[in-house]
Design a protein around this motif. Sequence first.
Motif, short mmCIF file in Angstrom:
data_model
loop_
_atom_site.label_atom_id
_atom_site.label_comp_id
_atom_site.label_asym_id
_atom_site.label_seq_id
_atom_site.Cartn_x
_atom_site.Cartn_y
_atom_site.Cartn_z
N ALA A 84 0.81 -1.22 0.00
CA ALA A 84 0.00 0.00 0.00
C ALA A 84 0.85 1.27 0.00
N ALA A 85 2.04 1.20 0.57
CA ALA A 85 2.94 2.36 0.59
C ALA A 85 3.47 2.63 -0.82
N PRO A 86 4.06 3.80 -1.02
CA PRO A 86 4.55 4.13 -2.37
C PRO A 86 5.70 3.25 -2.85
N ARG A 87 6.34 2.51 -1.98
CA ARG A 87 7.46 1.66 -2.39
C ARG A 87 7.52 0.42 -1.50
N ILE A 88 8.19 -0.62 -1.98
CA ILE A 88 8.44 -1.77 -1.14
C ILE A 88 9.48 -1.41 -0.09
N ALA A 89 9.62 -2.26 0.93
CA ALA A 89 10.53 -1.97 2.04
C ALA A 89 10.35 -0.52 2.49
N PRO A 90 9.13 -0.13 2.87
CA PRO A 90 8.83 1.28 3.13
C PRO A 90 9.58 1.89 4.31
N ALA A 91 10.12 1.07 5.20
CA ALA A 91 10.87 1.61 6.33
C ALA A 91 12.31 1.95 5.97
N GLU A 92 12.72 1.57 4.77
CA GLU A 92 14.11 1.76 4.37
C GLU A 92 14.30 3.05 3.59
N ASP A 93 15.55 3.41 3.37
CA ASP A 93 15.91 4.57 2.56
C ASP A 93 15.27 4.46 1.18
#
Length: 453
Positions: A201-210
């Motif tokens: 759902a977030a704009p990118r995968i691995a959303p917690a990462e840089d």
Amino acid sequence: MSHFDIIVIGAGPGGYAAALLASQRRKTVALIERQHLGGTCLNWGCIPTKLYLGATAHLEGLHAQSRLRLCRGSVQMDMGALKKRKNAFVAATHKAMGCCLEKHGVALVQGQASLIDKNTVRVASDAEQTLSFTTLIIATGSSTNWFAGLEPDHARILDSTDLLDLDEAPASLAVIGAGAIGLEMAEFWNRMGTAIHVIEAAPRIAPAEDEEIAQTLSGMLKRKKWNIVTGKRVAGLVNEGESVLVRLEDGTQIRVEKALVAVGRKPNTPGLGLDNAGVAMTGAGWVTTDDFLRTTPNIYAIGDVNGRTLLAHAAEHQGRYAVLHALGETAAPYTPGPIPGCIYGSIEVMRAGHTAAELAAQGKTVTVSRASLGANPISQAHGQAQGLVKVAWVDGVVHGVTAVGHGASHLVTLAEIMVRDRWTAHTAHEHIFAHPTLDEALRDALIAPQEEK
């Protein structure tokens, strides 16, 4: 009624470490566990996943060499044998942990704990017990969570525990949630021949990462023919008998053999009777703690259950601190420093400290430097030379290090030291980096020209 100096509820990494340390300080200790020693990490999370990834790493390595036209052929994994090895390893670790607790005089109590008041706990089992304590450490961890419409049916719509217990690889798998759990599960099953669809759902995968690291990871996974969908929510999952229909909110539909729900975690606090001891909670039941990990003057909460950092090594670190603070061996607030984290697989992500975006959000002037893994001889030797190492700087001091690429997890401990010890570019020249190693990419990123974020 038996009395203990310290009672720990939950025998995951944090609770287990706390119980052993307290016993080594010659305190009377009871460790209460309702299921299995080792918690989620050993039984249904970190360790089984890494056993599966480790056992199939050679498949990815051979594929990389075949792309260079250096080898050909195929290798077939025996899923039944792999599952048997996983179960045997977990069982042997249970036994070893039990022996260690017995050796150190820790009383292991099996059953469901429920607080009666601020100094007493009831343990429901075949023979109910009531125990009193001077200090209590809550270490009950977390479990899989989902939203309405995404409930696992444990047949075709699965949680991570279900997926690890499959006897054969599905033809296709939709992974709902592209955090570490979802990506690592997808990596293993892709190696086993499963077509992967990742929906985040977030704009990118691995959303917690840089952001740059996440975008690089996404590009690398797409080259492995993963279907990656970001910025879209899943409206519902429907088991249609022979397949699962994944319905997105924008009307898109994806049909797969099985689906994994990996959208988050919830605290294991229901049934603990925390209100009876004046323990405060927030949100879904995360235990509120002060600067010393206390929730009341004599009750601590460590690990996932306090919602600070949902990582096994963070729980272990907190468990040791709670014991030392309870025994008066430290009076300082809990300050863990940079907490390292990794996403494992053939393409890995590691991070220690803050990302550039996090530092900028704090009002700091940030610069970054990078080194490509394409220039690293170890990455080249493995035929997987994509990726980079990135350093975030504030006033000439390292505040964060992150990387994506083959073997990136092996850089994480040195990266954590760099952040903790406030390395400068000059510090890199004070150390001899062995050649050829992946570690050289850290040095190269440290001495590379810096640019504003």
